[in-house]
Write a protein that holds these residues in place. Structure first.
Motif, mmCIF file in Angstrom:
data_model
loop_
_atom_site.group_PDB
_atom_site.id
_atom_site.type_symbol
_atom_site.label_atom_id
_atom_site.label_comp_id
_atom_site.label_asym_id
_atom_site.label_seq_id
_atom_site.Cartn_x
_atom_site.Cartn_y
_atom_site.Cartn_z
ATOM 1 N N GLU A 149 -9.547 8.377 -2.521
ATOM 2 C CA GLU A 149 -9.388 9.413 -1.380
ATOM 3 C C GLU A 149 -8.514 10.473 -1.396
ATOM 4 O O GLU A 149 -8.627 11.439 -0.849
ATOM 5 C CB GLU A 149 -10.101 8.973 -0.957
ATOM 6 C CG GLU A 149 -10.752 9.659 0.619
ATOM 7 C CD GLU A 149 -10.712 9.030 2.276
ATOM 8 O OE1 GLU A 149 -10.945 9.787 3.014
ATOM 9 O OE2 GLU A 149 -11.350 7.783 2.360
ATOM 10 N N ALA A 150 -7.014 9.783 -1.332
ATOM 11 C CA ALA A 150 -6.074 10.667 -1.634
ATOM 12 C C ALA A 150 -5.987 11.617 -2.280
ATOM 13 O O ALA A 150 -5.622 12.329 -1.924
ATOM 14 C CB ALA A 150 -4.717 9.129 -0.824
ATOM 15 N N LYS A 185 -16.452 -0.469 -4.595
ATOM 16 C CA LYS A 185 -15.358 -0.818 -3.614
ATOM 17 C C LYS A 185 -14.403 -0.915 -4.438
ATOM 18 O O LYS A 185 -12.931 -0.444 -4.275
ATOM 19 C CB LYS A 185 -15.504 -2.456 -3.162
ATOM 20 C CG LYS A 185 -16.636 -1.991 -1.837
ATOM 21 C CD LYS A 185 -16.224 -2.976 -0.722
ATOM 22 C CE LYS A 185 -17.176 -3.141 0.611
ATOM 23 N NZ LYS A 185 -17.210 -4.058 1.607
ATOM 24 N N PRO A 207 -10.217 2.959 -3.423
ATOM 25 C CA PRO A 207 -10.962 3.666 -2.701
ATOM 26 C C PRO A 207 -10.152 4.659 -1.869
ATOM 27 O O PRO A 207 -10.287 5.887 -2.306
ATOM 28 C CB PRO A 207 -12.538 3.073 -2.634
ATOM 29 C CG PRO A 207 -13.154 2.194 -3.000
ATOM 30 C CD PRO A 207 -11.263 1.516 -3.808
ATOM 31 N N GLU A 208 -9.202 3.529 -1.323
ATOM 32 C CA GLU A 208 -8.419 4.942 -0.496
ATOM 33 C C GLU A 208 -7.232 5.761 -1.425
ATOM 34 O O GLU A 208 -7.185 6.711 -1.341
ATOM 35 C CB GLU A 208 -7.332 3.543 0.302
ATOM 36 C CG GLU A 208 -7.507 3.359 1.221
ATOM 37 C CD GLU A 208 -9.087 1.967 0.691
ATOM 38 O OE1 GLU A 208 -9.163 2.204 -0.666
ATOM 39 O OE2 GLU A 208 -10.101 1.514 1.326
ATOM 40 N N TRP A 213 0.688 -1.370 0.002
ATOM 41 C CA TRP A 213 0.008 -0.130 -0.288
ATOM 42 C C TRP A 213 1.237 1.331 0.226
ATOM 43 O O TRP A 213 0.741 2.000 -0.604
ATOM 44 C CB TRP A 213 -1.067 -0.152 1.576
ATOM 45 C CG TRP A 213 -1.284 1.372 1.552
ATOM 46 C CD1 TRP A 213 -1.392 1.627 2.686
ATOM 47 C CD2 TRP A 213 -2.575 2.230 0.686
ATOM 48 N NE1 TRP A 213 -2.479 3.097 2.847
ATOM 49 C CE2 TRP A 213 -2.992 3.374 1.140
ATOM 50 C CE3 TRP A 213 -2.638 2.174 -0.407
ATOM 51 C CZ2 TRP A 213 -3.480 3.711 1.058
ATOM 52 C CZ3 TRP A 213 -3.832 2.723 -0.800
ATOM 53 C CH2 TRP A 213 -3.703 4.334 -0.224
ATOM 54 N N TYR A 245 -7.428 -1.563 -3.155
ATOM 55 C CA TYR A 245 -6.282 0.128 -2.821
ATOM 56 C C TYR A 245 -7.010 1.430 -3.410
ATOM 57 O O TYR A 245 -7.169 2.672 -2.897
ATOM 58 C CB TYR A 245 -5.055 0.223 -2.849
ATOM 59 C CG TYR A 245 -4.691 -0.475 -2.539
ATOM 60 C CD1 TYR A 245 -4.644 -0.894 -1.178
ATOM 61 C CD2 TYR A 245 -2.795 -1.119 -2.932
ATOM 62 C CE1 TYR A 245 -3.509 -2.371 -0.116
ATOM 63 C CE2 TYR A 245 -2.124 -2.400 -2.530
ATOM 64 C CZ TYR A 245 -2.654 -2.859 -1.564
ATOM 65 O OH TYR A 245 -1.338 -3.348 -0.922
ATOM 66 N N LEU A 293 1.226 4.363 -3.129
ATOM 67 C CA LEU A 293 0.079 5.354 -2.885
ATOM 68 C C LEU A 293 1.398 6.359 -3.010
ATOM 69 O O LEU A 293 0.935 7.786 -3.963
ATOM 70 C CB LEU A 293 -0.354 5.693 -1.229
ATOM 71 C CG LEU A 293 -0.377 6.788 -0.560
ATOM 72 C CD1 LEU A 293 -2.423 7.759 -1.336
ATOM 73 C CD2 LEU A 293 -1.035 6.709 0.950
#
Length: 239
Positions: free
Chosen positions: A201-202, A230, A197-198, A165, A195, A169
């Motif tokens: 969002e980030a 998702k 959706p995250e 992750w 990962y 990211l």
């Protein structure tokens, strides 16, 4: 039951596919057949050989036996290195061999971007700079403006498959650009299904990843629409 077939090179992030299948929670099967990767190298000559008709044809019979209704060559770099016209010929050859609608991850990115109305994107790639440049050129051939591209210089899919992750990211953030409507992560060797959706969002914007768009493309070819938020913006519309 809708069954989508994927020809996936080697072994890196293929577990993204059963993860996505489980997220759908309905009568959809994602059948994965592994193709012979040859030399594991993000190098143009090796990638052209990886996507050769003979290598792809070897997995077609198994997908037909699995009941596949469409086939996707789940390798971005092994398709866009052929160029716009060459990649079209690659998928036409695959469709003839399979007797089924066929596409590749490279075209999946194009079709997904068009579906969502994206005209300007940023590319966050694991590849070396020259290979990343081929993907940028491919997108430009499709009429999509690439406002920024980030090359990470990773040579092997095996190494990319170990990324977790924090690394995913960091890659997405490094590749983002204020003018981009979306960020594209083009390597199918990169784990991203858990990962999306995250990441969105980030970054505060949609993110398209290789395995995610490959599944969307296969379902599109099978004329099956799926709602699965998702898996991010691409799967978030009920229309």
């Amino acid at each position: 039951m809708t069954t989508v077939g994927f020809l996936y090179p080697g072994h890196s992030a293929e577990d993204d596919y059963p993860r996505m299948e489980a997220l759908f929670g309905i009568d959809i099967r994602l059948a994965v057949v592994h193709t012979d990767i040859g030399e594991d190298a993000h190098r143009v000559d090796a990638l052209i050989e990886m996507g050769s008709p003979d290598r792809l044809a070897e997995g077609v019979a198994e997908l037909r036996l699995a009941g596949a209704q469409s086939v996707v060559w789940a390798c971005t770099s092994g398709s866009f290195v052929y160029g716009w016209e060459g990649a079209h010929e690659q998928t036409r050859t695959l469709a003839r061999a399979a007797g089924l609608p066929a596409s590749s991850t490279s075209f999946a990115f194009v079709h997904a971007a068009r579906e969502l109305g994206f005209e300007r994107v940023a590319v966050a790639a694991t590849y070396p700079e020259d290979v990343t440049g081929h993907f940028t050129a491919f997108l430009k051939s499709a009429g999509i403006e690439v406002v920024a591209d980030r090359a990470s210089g990773i040579i092997t899919a095996a190494e990319v498959g170990t990324w977790e992750w924090d690394q995913v990211l960091a890659l997405a953030r490094a590749g983002d650009h204020p003018e981009a409507q979306a960020v594209l992560l083009p390597d199918t060797a990169l784990h991203t299904a858990a990962y999306v959706p995250e990441l969105e969002e980030a970054l505060g914007k949609p993110v398209l990843t290789a395995n995610q768009v490959s599944v969307w493309e296969g379902l599109r070819l099978a004329q099956r629409k799926v709602w699965a938020p998702k898996l991010g913006t691409l799967f978030a519309s009920r229309e």
